[in-house]
Design a protein around this motif. Sequence first.
Motif, PDB file in Angstrom:
ATOM      1  N   PHE A 124       0.824  -1.211   0.000  1.00 57.17           N
ATOM      2  CA  PHE A 124       0.000   0.000   0.000  1.00 57.17           C
ATOM      3  C   PHE A 124       0.856   1.258   0.000  1.00 57.17           C
ATOM      4  O   PHE A 124       0.479   2.274   0.577  1.00 57.17           O
ATOM      5  CB  PHE A 124      -0.933   0.000   1.211  1.00 57.17           C
ATOM      6  CG  PHE A 124      -1.965  -1.081   1.156  1.00 57.17           C
ATOM      7  CD1 PHE A 124      -3.092  -0.926   0.368  1.00 57.17           C
ATOM      8  CD2 PHE A 124      -1.798  -2.260   1.868  1.00 57.17           C
ATOM      9  CE1 PHE A 124      -4.043  -1.925   0.300  1.00 57.17           C
ATOM     10  CE2 PHE A 124      -2.747  -3.267   1.810  1.00 57.17           C
ATOM     11  CZ  PHE A 124      -3.870  -3.102   1.012  1.00 57.17           C
ATOM     12  N   ALA A 125       1.981   1.217  -0.673  1.00 57.91           N
ATOM     13  CA  ALA A 125       2.893   2.361  -0.706  1.00 57.91           C
ATOM     14  C   ALA A 125       2.238   3.603  -1.303  1.00 57.91           C
ATOM     15  O   ALA A 125       2.550   4.731  -0.899  1.00 57.91           O
ATOM     16  CB  ALA A 125       4.150   2.001  -1.488  1.00 57.91           C
ATOM     17  N   ASP A 126       1.322   3.413  -2.221  1.00 59.87           N
ATOM     18  CA  ASP A 126       0.649   4.549  -2.853  1.00 59.87           C
ATOM     19  C   ASP A 126      -0.439   5.159  -1.974  1.00 59.87           C
ATOM     20  O   ASP A 126      -0.961   6.236  -2.275  1.00 59.87           O
ATOM     21  CB  ASP A 126       0.071   4.142  -4.212  1.00 59.87           C
ATOM     22  CG  ASP A 126      -0.912   2.993  -4.105  1.00 59.87           C
ATOM     23  OD1 ASP A 126      -0.725   2.140  -3.217  1.00 59.87           O
ATOM     24  OD2 ASP A 126      -1.865   2.948  -4.914  1.00 59.87           O
ATOM     25  N   VAL A 127      -0.793   4.472  -0.887  1.00 57.48           N
ATOM     26  CA  VAL A 127      -1.813   4.970   0.044  1.00 57.48           C
ATOM     27  C   VAL A 127      -1.264   4.817   1.469  1.00 57.48           C
ATOM     28  O   VAL A 127      -1.701   3.954   2.222  1.00 57.48           O
ATOM     29  CB  VAL A 127      -3.137   4.191  -0.108  1.00 57.48           C
ATOM     30  CG1 VAL A 127      -4.263   4.885   0.652  1.00 57.48           C
ATOM     31  CG2 VAL A 127      -3.521   3.989  -1.553  1.00 57.48           C
ATOM     32  N   PRO A 128      -0.302   5.653   1.838  1.00 62.13           N
ATOM     33  CA  PRO A 128       0.364   5.470   3.139  1.00 62.13           C
ATOM     34  C   PRO A 128      -0.575   5.582   4.347  1.00 62.13           C
ATOM     35  O   PRO A 128      -0.352   4.937   5.363  1.00 62.13           O
ATOM     36  CB  PRO A 128       1.425   6.563   3.157  1.00 62.13           C
ATOM     37  CG  PRO A 128       1.007   7.550   2.123  1.00 62.13           C
ATOM     38  CD  PRO A 128       0.204   6.799   1.122  1.00 62.13           C
ATOM     39  N   GLU A 129      -1.646   6.336   4.233  1.00 60.36           N
ATOM     40  CA  GLU A 129      -2.569   6.483   5.371  1.00 60.36           C
ATOM     41  C   GLU A 129      -3.385   5.212   5.623  1.00 60.36           C
ATOM     42  O   GLU A 129      -3.999   5.056   6.670  1.00 60.36           O
ATOM     43  CB  GLU A 129      -3.496   7.686   5.180  1.00 60.36           C
ATOM     44  CG  GLU A 129      -4.504   7.556   4.068  1.00 60.36           C
ATOM     45  CD  GLU A 129      -3.976   7.973   2.694  1.00 60.36           C
ATOM     46  OE1 GLU A 129      -4.792   8.014   1.771  1.00 60.36           O
ATOM     47  OE2 GLU A 129      -2.780   8.236   2.546  1.00 60.36           O
ATOM     48  N   SER A 130      -3.377   4.277   4.686  1.00 59.43           N
ATOM     49  CA  SER A 130      -4.149   3.048   4.869  1.00 59.43           C
ATOM     50  C   SER A 130      -3.648   2.243   6.061  1.00 59.43           C
ATOM     51  O   SER A 130      -4.445   1.629   6.773  1.00 59.43           O
ATOM     52  CB  SER A 130      -4.124   2.196   3.598  1.00 59.43           C
ATOM     53  OG  SER A 130      -2.808   1.771   3.319  1.00 59.43           O
ATOM     54  N   LEU A 131      -2.349   2.247   6.311  1.00 56.82           N
ATOM     55  CA  LEU A 131      -1.817   1.527   7.474  1.00 56.82           C
ATOM     56  C   LEU A 131      -2.261   2.191   8.770  1.00 56.82           C
ATOM     57  O   LEU A 131      -2.620   1.510   9.735  1.00 56.82           O
ATOM     58  CB  LEU A 131      -0.295   1.434   7.405  1.00 56.82           C
ATOM     59  CG  LEU A 131       0.251   0.564   6.278  1.00 56.82           C
ATOM     60  CD1 LEU A 131       1.761   0.595   6.266  1.00 56.82           C
ATOM     61  CD2 LEU A 131      -0.249  -0.857   6.408  1.00 56.82           C
ATOM     62  N   ASP A 132      -2.217   3.522   8.795  1.00 60.93           N
ATOM     63  CA  ASP A 132      -2.688   4.232   9.983  1.00 60.93           C
ATOM     64  C   ASP A 132      -4.175   3.964  10.217  1.00 60.93           C
ATOM     65  O   ASP A 132      -4.606   3.745  11.357  1.00 60.93           O
ATOM     66  CB  ASP A 132      -2.447   5.736   9.841  1.00 60.93           C
ATOM     67  CG  ASP A 132      -0.966   6.094   9.863  1.00 60.93           C
ATOM     68  OD1 ASP A 132      -0.181   5.324  10.470  1.00 60.93           O
ATOM     69  OD2 ASP A 132      -0.596   7.131   9.283  1.00 60.93           O
ATOM     70  N   ASN A 133      -4.954   3.976   9.158  1.00 65.03           N
ATOM     71  CA  ASN A 133      -6.393   3.709   9.291  1.00 65.03           C
ATOM     72  C   ASN A 133      -6.650   2.291   9.786  1.00 65.03           C
ATOM     73  O   ASN A 133      -7.511   2.063  10.635  1.00 65.03           O
ATOM     74  CB  ASN A 133      -7.102   3.930   7.951  1.00 65.03           C
ATOM     75  CG  ASN A 133      -7.109   5.381   7.537  1.00 65.03           C
ATOM     76  OD1 ASN A 133      -6.921   6.276   8.352  1.00 65.03           O
ATOM     77  ND2 ASN A 133      -7.308   5.617   6.247  1.00 65.03           N
ATOM     78  N   THR A 134      -5.892   1.345   9.250  1.00 67.25           N
ATOM     79  CA  THR A 134      -6.038  -0.048   9.680  1.00 67.25           C
ATOM     80  C   THR A 134      -5.683  -0.196  11.146  1.00 67.25           C
ATOM     81  O   THR A 134      -6.396  -0.861  11.906  1.00 67.25           O
ATOM     82  CB  THR A 134      -5.152  -0.968   8.819  1.00 67.25           C
ATOM     83  OG1 THR A 134      -5.544  -0.829   7.455  1.00 67.25           O
ATOM     84  CG2 THR A 134      -5.296  -2.416   9.249  1.00 67.25           C
ATOM     85  N   ASN A 135      -4.590   0.419  11.569  1.00 64.71           N
ATOM     86  CA  ASN A 135      -4.194   0.351  12.983  1.00 64.71           C
ATOM     87  C   ASN A 135      -5.226   1.015  13.890  1.00 64.71           C
ATOM     88  O   ASN A 135      -5.476   0.544  15.001  1.00 64.71           O
ATOM     89  CB  ASN A 135      -2.819   0.979  13.181  1.00 64.71           C
ATOM     90  CG  ASN A 135      -1.716   0.082  12.684  1.00 64.71           C
ATOM     91  OD1 ASN A 135      -1.836  -1.137  12.732  1.00 64.71           O
ATOM     92  ND2 ASN A 135      -0.640   0.674  12.186  1.00 64.71           N
ATOM     93  N   GLU A 136      -5.849   2.081  13.424  1.00 61.06           N
ATOM     94  CA  GLU A 136      -6.896   2.745  14.204  1.00 61.06           C
ATOM     95  C   GLU A 136      -8.092   1.810  14.400  1.00 61.06           C
ATOM     96  O   GLU A 136      -8.664   1.723  15.491  1.00 61.06           O
ATOM     97  CB  GLU A 136      -7.326   4.031  13.507  1.00 61.06           C
ATOM     98  CG  GLU A 136      -8.324   4.837  14.302  1.00 61.06           C
ATOM     99  CD  GLU A 136      -8.706   6.133  13.594  1.00 61.06           C
ATOM    100  OE1 GLU A 136      -9.802   6.633  13.905  1.00 61.06           O
ATOM    101  OE2 GLU A 136      -7.927   6.615  12.750  1.00 61.06           O
ATOM    102  N   ILE A 137      -8.454   1.093  13.356  1.00 60.80           N
ATOM    103  CA  ILE A 137      -9.563   0.127  13.456  1.00 60.80           C
ATOM    104  C   ILE A 137      -9.196  -0.993  14.412  1.00 60.80           C
ATOM    105  O   ILE A 137      -9.994  -1.383  15.272  1.00 60.80           O
ATOM    106  CB  ILE A 137      -9.918  -0.429  12.060  1.00 60.80           C
ATOM    107  CG1 ILE A 137     -10.543   0.666  11.207  1.00 60.80           C
ATOM    108  CG2 ILE A 137     -10.859  -1.625  12.177  1.00 60.80           C
ATOM    109  CD1 ILE A 137     -10.684   0.305   9.745  1.00 60.80           C
TER     110      ILE A 137
END
Length: 88
Positions: free
Chosen positions: A5-18
Amino acid sequence: MELLFADVPESLDNTNEIVDKIEILDLHKEILLPHFQIPKGYDNQDAYLTHITYDGAKKRYKEITPKEKSDCNMNYSRLKQWALRVTF
């Protein structure tokens, strides 16, 4: 995951928030279901659920054809299999 998901770096933060919001449930405890009083005139839960199943089908379909009867029986058998009939 970062590479994927290098093109969407915020996806990891969002996943961790969930993940942080997930509550772990202890499912080893007995599930508490509400007690349902069976109306008078019925011997048990199965008899009452069968009655309201077919009563509802008659209201919905007006005439119970072999297909509707088969569908009612199939759905009711699923409820029995999953032991959900006690919740009705």
